[in-house]
Enzyme design. Structure first.
Site, mmCIF file in Angstrom:
data_model
loop_
_atom_site.group_PDB
_atom_site.id
_atom_site.type_symbol
_atom_site.label_atom_id
_atom_site.label_comp_id
_atom_site.label_asym_id
_atom_site.label_seq_id
_atom_site.Cartn_x
_atom_site.Cartn_y
_atom_site.Cartn_z
ATOM 1 N N GLU A 44 0.830 -1.209 0.000
ATOM 2 C CA GLU A 44 0.000 0.000 0.000
ATOM 3 C C GLU A 44 0.865 1.260 0.000
ATOM 4 O O GLU A 44 0.508 2.258 -0.623
ATOM 5 C CB GLU A 44 -0.964 -0.002 1.191
ATOM 6 C CG GLU A 44 -2.087 -1.017 1.062
ATOM 7 C CD GLU A 44 -2.941 -0.836 -0.196
ATOM 8 O OE1 GLU A 44 -3.005 0.287 -0.723
ATOM 9 O OE2 GLU A 44 -3.516 -1.838 -0.664
ATOM 10 N N TYR A 127 -6.530 6.733 3.612
ATOM 11 C CA TYR A 127 -6.653 5.650 2.632
ATOM 12 C C TYR A 127 -5.825 4.424 3.058
ATOM 13 O O TYR A 127 -6.339 3.300 3.111
ATOM 14 C CB TYR A 127 -6.205 6.107 1.228
ATOM 15 C CG TYR A 127 -5.928 4.910 0.362
ATOM 16 C CD1 TYR A 127 -6.981 4.202 -0.202
ATOM 17 C CD2 TYR A 127 -4.629 4.415 0.201
ATOM 18 C CE1 TYR A 127 -6.751 3.048 -0.931
ATOM 19 C CE2 TYR A 127 -4.393 3.255 -0.517
ATOM 20 C CZ TYR A 127 -5.460 2.587 -1.077
ATOM 21 O OH TYR A 127 -5.236 1.436 -1.774
ATOM 22 N N ASP A 145 -9.655 5.654 -3.064
ATOM 23 C CA ASP A 145 -8.500 6.108 -3.834
ATOM 24 C C ASP A 145 -9.030 6.595 -5.188
ATOM 25 O O ASP A 145 -10.247 6.709 -5.371
ATOM 26 C CB ASP A 145 -7.455 4.983 -3.979
ATOM 27 C CG ASP A 145 -7.925 3.879 -4.918
ATOM 28 O OD1 ASP A 145 -9.141 3.828 -5.226
ATOM 29 O OD2 ASP A 145 -7.084 3.074 -5.358
ATOM 30 N N CYS A 215 -25.522 1.047 -12.154
ATOM 31 C CA CYS A 215 -24.738 2.233 -12.520
ATOM 32 C C CYS A 215 -25.606 3.299 -13.171
ATOM 33 O O CYS A 215 -26.116 3.121 -14.285
ATOM 34 C CB CYS A 215 -23.608 1.819 -13.459
ATOM 35 S SG CYS A 215 -22.567 3.199 -13.924
HETATM 36 FE FE1 SF4 Z 1 -18.060 1.872 -14.647
HETATM 37 FE FE2 SF4 Z 1 -19.505 1.279 -16.795
HETATM 38 FE FE3 SF4 Z 1 -19.465 -0.368 -14.679
HETATM 39 FE FE4 SF4 Z 1 -20.713 1.978 -14.570
HETATM 40 S S1 SF4 Z 1 -21.249 0.264 -15.872
HETATM 41 S S2 SF4 Z 1 -19.366 1.101 -13.004
HETATM 42 S S3 SF4 Z 1 -19.365 3.260 -15.811
HETATM 43 S S4 SF4 Z 1 -17.738 0.156 -16.038
#
Ligand code: SF4
Length: 352
Positions: A44, A127, A145, A215
């Protein structure tokens, strides 16, 4: 939205179990061995500001020389710096060395287990404390990070610069919220691994991402715009003159001051270019450039027979030594001076 969804961590961990990189400071899957917390601490420290591929050979060399925390604590600082040579950011090496000594003296050679205790060690910030506590001891400690920041920004569609204090605090809170109660170290490693290999700064590989359903950036088609690109600032250029002073087979080197960049390391005699207008008369043999995050250096390299006059001053009178090019290997040198030494070696081979 990630939420605190158990599905999120299950998907991420399943992906990590199948795709994690085999790194020398990690246990092999299913090996049944116990992780050595000292290896986690060293890795680390080395990984701060440095990529995994760069760190691997340095880590192996360092651990080969200092296999235990005891051996590192007992080492001479010059030896530690020499083993770190080329990796840069040498305060990390000095801090790691000081931390090893502190652990031996105050903790009987056993690494403290909690993030709070770890943070009391030299050079261990928020961190590193979280990484060591979670990875080495599976404590429930979050980490943020650069990779984790980018991943969380995209997952939560946070379209602001993660280096802003307020955003960073939000990211630490989110990193804590999404952390499961078990396999915390693996979860943190998985987030970092995802950022390093899938959710990369440019062209994230959303099609193969194990958490794409969570996401928001991907759902909105904004993954390339989040986080916003860093505003680049011009980096100052510092000019230095280096005098390679030779007496037979020996070369004059000097030790750098105990504080500041490359502290305590050794170099060929070096002065700021502005003060070295009297470089005239010496033969320039090379120009070596060196880039750091916040500044660049340009070294004019001269073959010289004597010290530049301004260097005879009391201010410049620090440790000096006459060494052969072979003996130079025993001294920790900043990378530009390693390049200069290589140049001198190549030249001396030619003139043989
Ligand atoms: Fe990253 Fe794409 Fe996964 Fe979203 S879907 S976390 S932008 S790789």
């Amino acid at each position: 939205m990630i939420g605190t969804n158990a599905t999120f961590s299950r998907r991420l961990l399943r992906w990590y179990d199948a795709h994690r990189r085999d790194l020398p400071w990690r246990l092999k899957s299913g090996s049944g061995e116990t992780l050595d917390p000292y290896l986690v601490l060293v890795s680390e420290a080395m990984l701060q500001q440095t990529q995994v591929a760069t760190v691997i050979p340095y880590f192996q060399r360092f651990i080969g020389r200092f296999p235990t925390i005891q051996s590192l604590a007992e080492a001479d600082e010059q030896d530690v710096l020499r083993m770190w040579q080329g990796l840069g950011y040498y305060s990390r090496a000095r801090n790691l060395h000081a931390a090893a000594r502190r652990i031996v003296i105050e903790h009987r050679g056993v690494l403290p287990r909690t993030a709070d205790e770890l943070r009391a060690l030299p050079g261990v910030g928020r961190y590193t404390a979280g990484a060591v506590a979670s990875i080495a001891f599976d404590c429930r400690a979050p980490i943020v990070d650069g990779n984790v920041a980018r991943v969380i920004c995209r997952l939560d569609r946070i379209a602001r610069d993660p280096r802003e204090r307020e955003v960073l605090e939000l990211l630490w809170r989110r990193a804590e919220q999404i952390l499961p109660n078990v396999r915390c170290g693996d979860f943190n490693s998985a987030l970092m691994e995802l950022g390093a290999t899938v959710c990369t700064p440019r062209s994230p590989k959303c099609l193969i991402c194990p958490v794409r359903e969570h996401c928001e950036a991907q759902a909105a088609g904004l993954q390339e715009q989040i986080p916003p690109p860093r505003k680049s600032k011009p980096t100052p250029l510092l000019r230095r003159d280096v005098f390679c002073i030779r007496d037979g087979e020996k070369w004059l080197i000097e030790q750098r001051p105990a504080k500041g960049r490359w502290a305590g390391m050794w170099q060929f005699v070096t002065v700021p270019s502005a003060k070295a207008s009297r470089a005239n008369g010496h033969k320039q043999i090379a120009v070596v450039t060196h880039g750091l995050t916040h500044r660049r250096y340009r070294f004019r390299v001269f073959a010289a027979s004597h010290l530049p006059p301004e260097h005879a001053s009391a201010e410049a009178a620090r440790g000096r030594a006459w060494v052969t090019l072979q003996e130079l290997d025993q001294y920790p040198l900043p990378r530009p001076h390693v390049k200069i030494a290589q140049l001198l070696r190549a030249n001396s081979m030619k003139t043989r």
